[in-house]
Enzyme design. Structure first.
Site, mmCIF file in Angstrom:
data_model
loop_
_atom_site.group_PDB
_atom_site.id
_atom_site.type_symbol
_atom_site.label_atom_id
_atom_site.label_comp_id
_atom_site.label_asym_id
_atom_site.label_seq_id
_atom_site.Cartn_x
_atom_site.Cartn_y
_atom_site.Cartn_z
ATOM 1 N N ARG A 110 71.121 -25.663 -4.552
ATOM 2 C CA ARG A 110 71.176 -25.942 -3.120
ATOM 3 C C ARG A 110 70.629 -24.757 -2.323
ATOM 4 N NH1 ARG A 110 72.393 -31.219 -1.925
ATOM 5 N NH2 ARG A 110 72.649 -30.408 0.177
ATOM 6 N N VAL A 111 69.953 -25.084 -1.245
ATOM 7 C CA VAL A 111 69.493 -24.016 -0.353
ATOM 8 C C VAL A 111 70.328 -24.011 0.926
ATOM 9 C CG1 VAL A 111 67.133 -23.995 -1.229
ATOM 10 C CG2 VAL A 111 67.701 -25.496 0.679
ATOM 11 N N ASP A 112 71.317 -24.930 1.010
ATOM 12 C CA ASP A 112 72.173 -24.973 2.196
ATOM 13 C C ASP A 112 73.565 -24.450 1.835
ATOM 14 O OD1 ASP A 112 73.060 -26.999 0.592
ATOM 15 O OD2 ASP A 112 72.653 -28.606 2.013
ATOM 16 N N ASP A 113 74.515 -24.598 2.738
ATOM 17 C CA ASP A 113 75.849 -24.046 2.511
ATOM 18 C C ASP A 113 76.733 -25.029 1.754
ATOM 19 O OD1 ASP A 113 75.239 -21.659 3.751
ATOM 20 O OD2 ASP A 113 75.645 -22.496 5.734
ATOM 21 N N VAL A 114 76.216 -25.485 0.631
ATOM 22 C CA VAL A 114 76.977 -26.412 -0.198
ATOM 23 C C VAL A 114 77.080 -25.805 -1.587
ATOM 24 C CG1 VAL A 114 76.941 -28.706 -1.267
ATOM 25 C CG2 VAL A 114 76.289 -28.453 1.135
#
Ligand code: 6R9
Length: 657
Positions: free
Chosen positions: A522-526
């Site tokens: 993931r590149v997001d806050d997940v």
């Protein structure tokens, strides 16, 4: 388009629709008599798809098979029974405790689904209404999903490991008037009283102003520690026992024909804010995606296969590759209630041998847990029935891939490493077994019609040829999500605004010279914990519920079994000393378990008198990730933009305290 043509041919003028089980070949989809015209697109193209993925060109839309009608339960069940396959086993259920087993034929499943459907109708459930399901992996769960589909209700399955608070939020958000649950369930050696969790959730939802009208309670588990029926509190006028109300219902129920674009279900998944997103899937496109990918990616041979996907129906994998895909293909499948390592790590392989499993589809976290238990559990089994091995949920990595392929599959079985998401509904990047040359650790090539692109994360420019970037999809595919329930702004902002013209997956990927995709994460806050998505913001919000916690910042950390673990930096209220006295870490973990569920429990709590923030107050998670991963001062990179660079030293000094 075979189904469409068959449907057209099969229907005589004036034939009553949906009122009886069909004698003729049933429709998979029915075309609209009035197709819009366009100078550039043929009527067939417009029927197939009209979509816009570009926020600059207007609202995001995606419609497949517009004007066609169908019913998922009909296509999963009646179609096979009508074709003479009613005696075929749909589910080979294996209970948590070894020796507990049931077989459910397609005929039995159809009757059960019709009975539940009739009960739903008796409760006033109408097409488009939401029904929440909070159940373990028993045949009653997929049956309840199909009953919703049969009457046109939108099911919202909540994984039965979520806490009362998480369940309440989902019930409230979807405004479900009906909840279906199970009194208690055994998970490994533990007994979990699901009905008690539902009661607490409904009290919460009540306080928020949402009252649930009916709760249907099946009594599944029996044995030591499991509450007797008389010991399960039931609220008069709201709660009813399955055994009292379902068997007396009529065993037939006409399917309610649904428009291709009508919602089939919603499923909540974590995002980068504290509030889970209700991903909404369509009827026609989702059906096509589930059916086609199951058929081709698992090389479905329904007459002889015994397919087994170990996912729980509380996640998207259990929706598409337990309930819908396999049943649409008329397959026989194993439905496993337990955990793969209970009562010992040989359980999976004993089931494979006992039921002669042909396809095994599981998650890297399970593969790593089984590998850690030692090869002997595997090699002492026969496994010669296995044809195909599948992996889903997170990057499998070459090491676990080889163990799965060589030790479990004896080098004979192709490994299909399937990349997809709750939002994509079905496989997107995956090998086709026997046809795609495999590279260990790569999900390989896009499925038919899927057009992945890699984008430069800062400029958004499309990367051609080999390279690395954020993974996006150009153009719609049938099983694409259609909406986030009640939140059109978030739908556009999350998936379409970041890179106009594309669906943004939230994953990073690399493409090699052969065009193969290698998913990076993931590149997001997940955070991907054991293949399950947990939003860092959700865990942070849960930690700050504790009175002692002033602020929290959560980052992923490598974990040998779970893939990623949850690592929480916690700043306490003014006046505390670091490390604080007492059992505060335990209390903070308990706060997260109660707000979300055990899957979100932090693996580590790191005391943080201050957090590394920029002058504008943004937490620099890059630095926290380095500290969590064991980095020292020299590994921190540029810290000059921090408001107080000294905070890094303090944090390093508190590691493990
Ligand atoms: C089906 C499912 C989706 C996220 C996705 C990605 C990760 C899933 C993967 C994979 C590498 C694979 N993911 N499959 N990463 N290789 N074969 O898991 O849906 O729960 O929504 O998670 O899981 O990061 O973005 P979901």
């Amino acid at each position: 388009m075979r189904g469409r043509e068959r449907g057209r041919g099969a229907r005589r003028a004036g034939e009553k629709r949906g009122c009886e089980r069909h004698a003729a070949a049933p429709p998979l989809a029915r075309p609209s008599p009035t197709l819009p015209s366009s100078p550039s697109l043929s009527p067939l193209a417009l029927f197939l798809l009209s979509s816009n993925f570009d926020v600059r060109a207007g609202p995001i839309t995606s419609s497949w098979f517009t004007g066609a009608t169908t019913n998922l339960a009909f296509n999963c069940l009646d179609r096979h029974v009508d074709a003479g396959h009613g005696d075929r086993t749909a589910f080979l259920w294996e209970g948590n405790d070894e020796g507990e087993a049931r077989a459910v034929s397609y005929t039995d499943l159809l009757s059960l689904v019709c009975r539940i459907s009739n009960w739903l109708l008796s409760q006033g459930v109408k097409p488009g209404d939401d029904v929440t399901l909070y159940m373990p992996m028993v045949p009653e769960l997929p049956a309840a999903m199909l009953a919703c589909a049969r009457v046109g209700a939108v099911h919202s399955v909540v994984f039965a490991g979520f806490s009362a608070a998480a369940l309440a939020a989902r019930i409230h958000d979807s405004a479900s008037a009906v909840v279906i649950t199970t009194a208690a369930v055994k998970r490994g050696p533990k007994v979990i009283k699901l009905k008690a969790i539902v009661d607490e959730a409904l009290d919460n939802a009540d306080k928020e102003g949402h009252a649930v009208a009916s709760v249907l309670v099946s009594s599944h588990a029996s044995g030591p520690g499991v509450p007797a029926r008389a010991d399960t509190p039931m609220k008069a006028g709201r709660d009813v026992w399955w055994d009292d109300v379902i068997p007396p219902q009529a065993a037939t129920c006409p399917p309610v024909w649904r428009g291709s674009e009508d919602p089939l279900f919603k499923l909540y998944t974590s995002g980068s804010t504290g509030k889970p997103k209700g991903v909404v899937h369509s009827t026609g496109g989702y059906m096509v995606g589930a059916a086609a990918t199951t058929k081709f990616v698992f090389d479905a041979r329904p007459a002889t296969d015994v397919y087994w996907c170990t996912a729980d129906c509380g996640w998207i994998t259990g929706h598409t590759y337990v309930t819908y895909g396999p049943l649409l293909n008329g397959m026989t499948q194993v439905l496993f209630e337990g955990v793969p390592t209970h009562p010992d790590p040989g359980r999976v392989w004993r089931i494979v041998d006992k039921l002669k499993v042909t396809q095994l589809y599981t998650a890297p976290t399970a593969i790593r847990a089984l590998e850690a238990a030692g090869d002997a559990w595997v090699t002492s089994s026969d496994r010669s029935s296995l044809r195909i091995l599948g992996s889903v949920g997170e990057p499998i990595g070459p090491q676990a891939w080889h163990w799965y392929s060589d030790v479990c599959g004896g080098g004979r079985c192709p490994v299909v490493d399937t990349w997809w998401q709750t939002e994509t509904g079905a496989h997107m990047i995956t090998p086709l077994p026997g046809a795609t040359p495999l590279k260990p650790g790569s999900a390989s090539l896009p499925f038919f019609g899927v057009d992945p692109v890699l984008l430069d994360p800062t400029t958004g420019a499309v990367i051609e040829g080999p390279g690395e970037g954020v993974l996006a999809i150009r153009g719609s595919w049938p099983s694409a999500l259609r909406a986030l329930a009640g939140d059109p702004e978030r739908f556009e902002a999350t998936y379409f605004a970041p890179y106009p013209g594309f669906y943004f997956t939230g994953d990073g990927a690399r493409r090699d010279a052969d065009g193969y995709y290698w998913l990076i994460g993931r590149v997001d806050d997940v955070i991907n914990v054991s293949g399950h998505r947990i939003g860092t913001a959700e865990v942070e919000a849960a930690l700050t519920i504790h009175a002692a916690c002033a602020e929290a910042a959560v980052v992923p950390v490598d974990h040998p079994i779970k893939g990623q673990g949850i690592y929480a930096f916690v700043t306490l209220m003014e006046g505390q000393t670091y490390p604080p006295a007492g059992d505060l870490k335990k209390e903070l973990v308990a706060a997260v378990r109660s707000a979300i569920g055990p899957i979100a429990a932090p693996d580590a709590i790191h005391w943080a008198p201050g957090l590394p923030k920029t002058r504008s107050g943004k937490i620099m998670r890059r630095i926290l990730r380095k500290i969590a991963g064991g980095g020292g001062l020299a590994d921190m990179g540029d810290t000059s933009t921090l408001a107080d660079p000294g905070v890094v030293d303090v944090l390093l000094g508190l590691k493990g305290k």
